[in-house]
Design a protein around this motif. Structure first.
Motif, PDB file in Angstrom:
ATOM      1  N   VAL A  22      33.940  10.816 -18.990  1.00  0.00           N
ATOM      2  CA  VAL A  22      35.213  11.317 -18.466  1.00  0.00           C
ATOM      3  C   VAL A  22      35.150  12.827 -18.272  1.00  0.00           C
ATOM      4  O   VAL A  22      35.639  13.378 -17.272  1.00  0.00           O
ATOM      5  CB  VAL A  22      36.362  10.930 -19.415  1.00  0.00           C
ATOM      6  CG1 VAL A  22      37.663  11.606 -18.998  1.00  0.00           C
ATOM      7  CG2 VAL A  22      36.545   9.415 -19.429  1.00  0.00           C
ATOM      8  N   TRP A  46      35.550  14.754 -14.680  1.00  0.00           N
ATOM      9  CA  TRP A  46      36.543  15.815 -14.490  1.00  0.00           C
ATOM     10  C   TRP A  46      35.888  17.100 -13.997  1.00  0.00           C
ATOM     11  O   TRP A  46      36.398  17.758 -13.072  1.00  0.00           O
ATOM     12  CB  TRP A  46      37.277  16.082 -15.799  1.00  0.00           C
ATOM     13  CG  TRP A  46      38.165  17.295 -15.705  1.00  0.00           C
ATOM     14  CD1 TRP A  46      39.422  17.374 -15.209  1.00  0.00           C
ATOM     15  CD2 TRP A  46      37.800  18.637 -16.081  1.00  0.00           C
ATOM     16  NE1 TRP A  46      39.886  18.676 -15.250  1.00  0.00           N
ATOM     17  CE2 TRP A  46      38.916  19.460 -15.783  1.00  0.00           C
ATOM     18  CE3 TRP A  46      36.670  19.210 -16.644  1.00  0.00           C
ATOM     19  CZ2 TRP A  46      38.905  20.825 -16.043  1.00  0.00           C
ATOM     20  CZ3 TRP A  46      36.653  20.568 -16.897  1.00  0.00           C
ATOM     21  CH2 TRP A  46      37.762  21.364 -16.602  1.00  0.00           C
ATOM     22  N   PHE A  67      39.135  10.989  -8.395  1.00  0.00           N
ATOM     23  CA  PHE A  67      38.919  10.894  -9.840  1.00  0.00           C
ATOM     24  C   PHE A  67      38.822   9.441 -10.282  1.00  0.00           C
ATOM     25  O   PHE A  67      37.952   9.077 -11.078  1.00  0.00           O
ATOM     26  CB  PHE A  67      40.064  11.604 -10.577  1.00  0.00           C
ATOM     27  CG  PHE A  67      39.937  11.538 -12.070  1.00  0.00           C
ATOM     28  CD1 PHE A  67      39.051  12.368 -12.747  1.00  0.00           C
ATOM     29  CD2 PHE A  67      40.697  10.635 -12.803  1.00  0.00           C
ATOM     30  CE1 PHE A  67      38.934  12.301 -14.118  1.00  0.00           C
ATOM     31  CE2 PHE A  67      40.585  10.569 -14.177  1.00  0.00           C
ATOM     32  CZ  PHE A  67      39.700  11.409 -14.834  1.00  0.00           C
ATOM     33  N   THR A  88      33.228  26.323 -16.335  1.00  0.00           N
ATOM     34  CA  THR A  88      33.186  24.868 -16.459  1.00  0.00           C
ATOM     35  C   THR A  88      31.881  24.389 -17.066  1.00  0.00           C
ATOM     36  O   THR A  88      31.868  23.538 -17.962  1.00  0.00           O
ATOM     37  CB  THR A  88      33.407  24.210 -15.089  1.00  0.00           C
ATOM     38  OG1 THR A  88      34.659  24.635 -14.549  1.00  0.00           O
ATOM     39  CG2 THR A  88      33.405  22.697 -15.201  1.00  0.00           C
ATOM     40  N   HIS A 140      36.610  18.907 -10.481  1.00  0.00           N
ATOM     41  CA  HIS A 140      37.133  20.278 -10.523  1.00  0.00           C
ATOM     42  C   HIS A 140      36.273  21.230  -9.690  1.00  0.00           C
ATOM     43  O   HIS A 140      36.805  22.082  -8.962  1.00  0.00           O
ATOM     44  CB  HIS A 140      37.199  20.751 -11.975  1.00  0.00           C
ATOM     45  CG  HIS A 140      37.643  22.173 -12.134  1.00  0.00           C
ATOM     46  ND1 HIS A 140      38.924  22.600 -11.838  1.00  0.00           N
ATOM     47  CD2 HIS A 140      36.955  23.281 -12.531  1.00  0.00           C
ATOM     48  CE1 HIS A 140      39.021  23.895 -12.057  1.00  0.00           C
ATOM     49  NE2 HIS A 140      37.833  24.339 -12.471  1.00  0.00           N
TER      50      HIS A 140
END
Length: 374
Positions: free
Chosen positions: A110, A114, A53, A139, A118
């Motif tokens: 960001v 993410w 990340f 998502t 994920h």
């Protein structure tokens, strides 16, 4: 701390104002880029041994970070540049608007990082990919909705920094009722699809890579956007369907709970066909096939018709493509065996021949009887 109050302190007072302004802001931008390069090089070295990340965040925020430093260095440069009060105020306002939009850009990056991190935990190309399809669908839909909201909020916040917009906002509030009705009627289909997308993300009647039958076409869900769904038909065509379709109309989802499917093969044979032998051969074909998952096999006579009887073969496979191929293999091999071993089981047309007394010879040898009559 300001090193110089104005450019006359360093002997540049003889230059025209526009040249001084260019030099001033050019130095500020160059210094910002130099500082950014130094800081980014250090951050990249620090992020090499850290989690994914942080590495992705450092990589993706390189552009926004450079722009943020430029805004930071432009503010003191504007204080020493020979600008009029109105020009200086306009520049500061421009920096404020740019900063607001920059924050929206960073928030969007960001969110993307993410989502990427994920989704790396789920392999959608695996055979049993129900959990992966569930997370990918949720998502992607929430990512698009959040992106739209971030964009709207950032643009609205930037526009609210203008006095004219704030003044118009007061008048718009007075007519919000009528404007809301007009906007609702004009954007009815758009809003319906947006809310349908949120509902699909929560209830998930469809997911990415689901096998569907829509409008008589079989295909897989390739993409779910904020307003429509792209279905990849088996022959590589693409069907574009509004999101509201899957809320308002019935459709078939072959992979709703899992990817395993039962394939059906219908064969029509003569009534005298030996069903037990055909059942044993069909099971032998299924067990020898790499496509059969060993779950379901059945052969039964499901219908009698005037000239044929209907045999239904059920075989299961791990997913829809394998089930389709298994059905084709079962048809080909079973029909080839029937043709070779029991051809009398194939459909036949029966006729009854009645011979009148005294005309048996003519009935049996019509050519000879005609010769005798001649």
């Amino acid at each position: 701390m300001m090193l110089f109050q104005n450019f006359s302190d360093i002997g540049l007072g003889w230059l025209p104002a526009w040249a001084v302004i260019l030099i001033d802001f050019g130095l500020a931008i160059a210094l910002a880029c130099l500082v950014h390069a130094s800081i980014y090089a250090g951050l990249r070295r620090l992020a090499q041994g850290s989690e994914l990340f942080r590495r992705e965040l450092v990589s993706k925020t390189r552009g926004p970070a450079r722009l943020a430093l430029i805004f930071l260095f432009i503010a003191p440069a504007a204080a020493v540049a020979p600008l009029s009060p109105s020009d200086e105020q306009g520049l500061r306002h421009l920096v404020l608007v740019g900063t607001i939009l920059l924050l929206g850009w960073i928030a969007r990056i960001v969110l993307d990082v993410w989502a990427k991190i994920h989704l790396r935990r789920f392999a959608i190309d695996s055979e049993d990919n129900l959990l992966a399809r569930k997370h990918v669908t949720q998502t992607k839909i929430f990512l698009r909705v959040a992106s739209v909201l971030i964009t709207i909020v950032a643009i609205a916040a930037a526009l609210m920094t203008f006095d004219e917009v704030r003044q118009y906002g007061v008048s718009l509030l007075a007519s919000a009722g009528a404007a809301g009705i007009v906007a609702g009627l004009a954007l009815q289909s758009v809003l319906k699809n947006i809310f349908a997308g949120i509902q699909l993300a929560m209830t998930q009647p469809i997911r990415i890579d689901d096998a569907l039958i829509v409008e008589g076409e079989w295909g897989n869900v390739e993409e779910i956007t904020s307003t429509y769904v792209v279905i990849r038909i088996w022959d590589w065509r693409r069907m574009i369907v509004p999101l509201s379709y899957f809320i308002e109309k019935p459709f078939q989802n072959w992979t709703r709970e899992n990817a395993q499917l039962i394939g059906t093969v219908l064969i029509y044979l003569d009534h005298s066909a030996p069903v037990d032998r055909i059942r044993d051969k069909a099971r032998e074909i299924a067990e020898a096939s790499a496509l059969w998952d060993g779950g379901v096999f059945n052969l039964a006579v499901t219908d009698f018709r005037e000239r044929v009887m209907e045999l239904r073969v059920l075989v299961s496979a791990r997913n829809a493509p394998r089930a389709f191929d298994l059905r084709c293999e079962m048809r080909e091999k079973l029909v080839a065996w029937i043709q070779a071993e029991i051809p009398q089981a194939l459909p036949r047309t029966r006729e009854e021949l009645t011979i009148e007394p005294g005309r048996a010879g003519e009935a049996e040898h019509p050519g000879l009887a005609a010769q005798r009559r001649a």
